[in-house]
Structure formats: structure tokens, C-alpha cells
Write a protein that holds these residues in place. Structure first.
Motif, PDB file in Angstrom:
ATOM      1  N   MET A  34       0.854  -1.193   0.000  1.00  0.00           N
ATOM      2  CA  MET A  34       0.000   0.000   0.000  1.00  0.00           C
ATOM      3  C   MET A  34       0.887   1.238   0.000  1.00  0.00           C
ATOM      4  SD  MET A  34      -3.091  -1.104  -0.110  1.00  0.00           S
ATOM      5  CE  MET A  34      -3.981   0.418   0.211  1.00  0.00           C
ATOM      6  N   SER A  35       0.460   2.215  -0.770  1.00  0.00           N
ATOM      7  CA  SER A  35       1.284   3.416  -0.934  1.00  0.00           C
ATOM      8  C   SER A  35       0.463   4.677  -0.757  1.00  0.00           C
ATOM      9  CB  SER A  35       1.916   3.437  -2.330  1.00  0.00           C
ATOM     10  OG  SER A  35       2.771   2.336  -2.519  1.00  0.00           O
ATOM     11  N   TRP A  36       1.167   5.728  -0.376  1.00  0.00           N
ATOM     12  CA  TRP A  36       0.600   7.069  -0.339  1.00  0.00           C
ATOM     13  C   TRP A  36       1.301   7.925  -1.392  1.00  0.00           C
ATOM     14  CZ3 TRP A  36      -3.576   8.660   2.425  1.00  0.00           C
ATOM     15  CH2 TRP A  36      -3.987   7.871   3.507  1.00  0.00           C
ATOM     16  N   PHE A  37       0.522   8.687  -2.100  1.00  0.00           N
ATOM     17  CA  PHE A  37       1.005   9.696  -3.025  1.00  0.00           C
ATOM     18  C   PHE A  37       0.346  11.019  -2.640  1.00  0.00           C
ATOM     19  CE2 PHE A  37       3.203   7.592  -6.632  1.00  0.00           C
ATOM     20  CZ  PHE A  37       3.038   6.274  -6.245  1.00  0.00           C
ATOM     21  N   VAL A  48       4.989   9.327  -1.915  1.00  0.00           N
ATOM     22  CA  VAL A  48       5.278   9.704  -0.531  1.00  0.00           C
ATOM     23  C   VAL A  48       5.868   8.521   0.230  1.00  0.00           C
ATOM     24  CG1 VAL A  48       4.293  10.467   1.660  1.00  0.00           C
ATOM     25  CG2 VAL A  48       3.446  11.447  -0.496  1.00  0.00           C
ATOM     26  N   SER A  49       5.164   7.385   0.210  1.00  0.00           N
ATOM     27  CA  SER A  49       5.618   6.256   1.010  1.00  0.00           C
ATOM     28  C   SER A  49       4.920   4.978   0.580  1.00  0.00           C
ATOM     29  CB  SER A  49       5.322   6.528   2.494  1.00  0.00           C
ATOM     30  OG  SER A  49       5.797   5.481   3.317  1.00  0.00           O
ATOM     31  N   THR A  50       5.599   3.854   0.828  1.00  0.00           N
ATOM     32  CA  THR A  50       5.039   2.523   0.573  1.00  0.00           C
ATOM     33  C   THR A  50       5.304   1.623   1.768  1.00  0.00           C
ATOM     34  OG1 THR A  50       5.252   2.592  -1.833  1.00  0.00           O
ATOM     35  CG2 THR A  50       5.266   0.427  -0.826  1.00  0.00           C
ATOM     36  N   ILE A  51       4.356   0.750   2.039  1.00  0.00           N
ATOM     37  CA  ILE A  51       4.559  -0.314   3.005  1.00  0.00           C
ATOM     38  C   ILE A  51       4.214  -1.638   2.320  1.00  0.00           C
ATOM     39  CG2 ILE A  51       2.237  -0.020   4.018  1.00  0.00           C
ATOM     40  CD1 ILE A  51       3.567  -0.870   6.734  1.00  0.00           C
ATOM     41  N   THR A  52       5.144  -2.581   2.376  1.00  0.00           N
ATOM     42  CA  THR A  52       4.940  -3.857   1.706  1.00  0.00           C
ATOM     43  C   THR A  52       4.082  -4.799   2.549  1.00  0.00           C
ATOM     44  OG1 THR A  52       6.881  -4.907   2.683  1.00  0.00           O
ATOM     45  CG2 THR A  52       7.224  -3.610   0.661  1.00  0.00           C
ATOM     46  N   THR A  57       9.161  -0.579   4.735  1.00  0.00           N
ATOM     47  CA  THR A  57       8.696   0.758   4.366  1.00  0.00           C
ATOM     48  C   THR A  57       9.742   1.515   3.567  1.00  0.00           C
ATOM     49  OG1 THR A  57       9.494   1.681   6.462  1.00  0.00           O
ATOM     50  CG2 THR A  57       7.205   0.936   6.386  1.00  0.00           C
ATOM     51  N   THR A  58       9.277   2.380   2.684  1.00  0.00           N
ATOM     52  CA  THR A  58      10.147   3.300   1.953  1.00  0.00           C
ATOM     53  C   THR A  58       9.475   4.667   1.948  1.00  0.00           C
ATOM     54  OG1 THR A  58       9.126   2.678  -0.149  1.00  0.00           O
ATOM     55  CG2 THR A  58      11.161   1.534   0.452  1.00  0.00           C
ATOM     56  N   TYR A  59      10.310   5.699   1.849  1.00  0.00           N
ATOM     57  CA  TYR A  59       9.813   7.072   1.915  1.00  0.00           C
ATOM     58  C   TYR A  59      10.502   7.943   0.882  1.00  0.00           C
ATOM     59  CZ  TYR A  59       8.101   5.589   6.503  1.00  0.00           C
ATOM     60  OH  TYR A  59       7.455   4.921   7.529  1.00  0.00           O
ATOM     61  N   GLY A  98      -0.503  -1.773  -4.688  1.00  0.00           N
ATOM     62  CA  GLY A  98       0.391  -2.220  -5.744  1.00  0.00           C
ATOM     63  C   GLY A  98       1.026  -3.555  -5.426  1.00  0.00           C
ATOM     64  N   LEU A  99       1.602  -4.161  -6.430  1.00  0.00           N
ATOM     65  CA  LEU A  99       2.305  -5.424  -6.233  1.00  0.00           C
ATOM     66  C   LEU A  99       3.808  -5.196  -6.085  1.00  0.00           C
ATOM     67  CD1 LEU A  99       0.405  -7.714  -8.774  1.00  0.00           C
ATOM     68  CD2 LEU A  99       0.230  -7.696  -6.270  1.00  0.00           C
ATOM     69  N   GLY A 100       4.262  -4.060  -6.544  1.00  0.00           N
ATOM     70  CA  GLY A 100       5.681  -3.761  -6.452  1.00  0.00           C
ATOM     71  C   GLY A 100       5.919  -2.534  -5.616  1.00  0.00           C
ATOM     72  N   SER A 101       6.979  -1.836  -5.898  1.00  0.00           N
ATOM     73  CA  SER A 101       7.340  -0.653  -5.122  1.00  0.00           C
ATOM     74  C   SER A 101       7.607   0.537  -6.024  1.00  0.00           C
ATOM     75  CB  SER A 101       8.576  -0.945  -4.265  1.00  0.00           C
ATOM     76  OG  SER A 101       9.645  -1.337  -5.084  1.00  0.00           O
TER      77      SER A 101
END
Length: 121
Positions: A34-37, A48-52, A57-59, A98-101
Motif C-alpha cells: 500500500m502506498s501514499w502519493f 510519498v511512502s510505501t509499506i509492503t 517501508t520506503t519514503y 500495488g504489487l511492487g514498489s
């Protein structure tokens, strides 16, 4: 059908905090990152950020150290805790799955209606 409902936005002063929520439905939440834009007026939608699925997490560099993404798989909800907000954080915030990052908004198909965050100086 796939649905994302964002909430929690508002108008705050610089330095204050907000916590955004995104309630997801219509798919197996546990199977997706799940990601935030966000999208500021006159600009494109930016990552903005993703959590798998596993919780990694990535930012974006612009929010690293100030924002924290998390998820509650029992409630099919993803959160974005935003601290030390700056005027340049002003934007409509969207969540997506999403399925990826990927950090490219064009790689995502499903979007919610967004929630407005306004930070004044």
C-alpha cells in the motif's frame, strides 16, 4: 469493486501533526503493498511512502524522518502519521495498492478520492 477511502486531512500550522487513514475494500488487503502519493496544485502526483506486505517501508526523501506509514491488516487500513508538517506538504493525499514498489503514479490503477492537507506557515 476495489475501493480506497482516505480520511484525516485538515488544515494545520507548520510543525503540527496529522494522521491520515485509508480504508481499503474489494480485494485481499494482505496480498498488496500500500502506498501514499500526494498532489499539490499545478503539480503531478508524487510518491510519498510505501509499506509492503511484510511491513517494509520506503519514503520519499522529502518526508523521511517526519512521516511514518503503517498498516492494520485486521482492519484493511493503511495509515500515514505526519509530524513536523511544512507548508510544502500541502497537497491532496491519495492511497493506492500495488504489487511492487514503483514510485511512478502511472503504474497504479486504483485511487481514492483523496484527502486535503493544508499547512500554513
Amino acid at each position: 469493486q476495489v475501493r480506497m477511502d482516505e480520511s484525516g486531512g485538515g488544515q494545520v500550522q507548520a510543525g503540527e501533526s496529522l494522521r491520515l487513514s485509508c480504508a481499503a475494500s474489494g480485494f485481499t488487503f494482505n496480498n498488496y503493498a500500500m502506498s501514499w502519493f500526494r498532489q499539490a496544485p499545478g503539480k503531478g502526483r508524487e510518491f510519498v511512502s510505501t509499506i509492503t506486505v511484510s511491513g517494509s517501508t520506503t519514503y520519499a526523501d522529502s518526508v523521511k524522518g517526519r512521516f511514518i506509514i503503517s498498516r492494520d491488516n485486521t482492519k484493511n487500513t493503511v495509515f500515514l502519521q505526519m509530524d513536523s508538517l511544512k507548508p510544502e506538504d500541502t497537497a491532496v493525499y491519495y492511497c493506492t495498492r500495488g504489487l511492487g514498489s514503483s514510485r511512478n503514479a502511472r503504474d497504479y490503477r486504483y485511487w481514492g478520492q483523496g484527502t486535503q492537507v493544508t499547512v500554513s506557515s
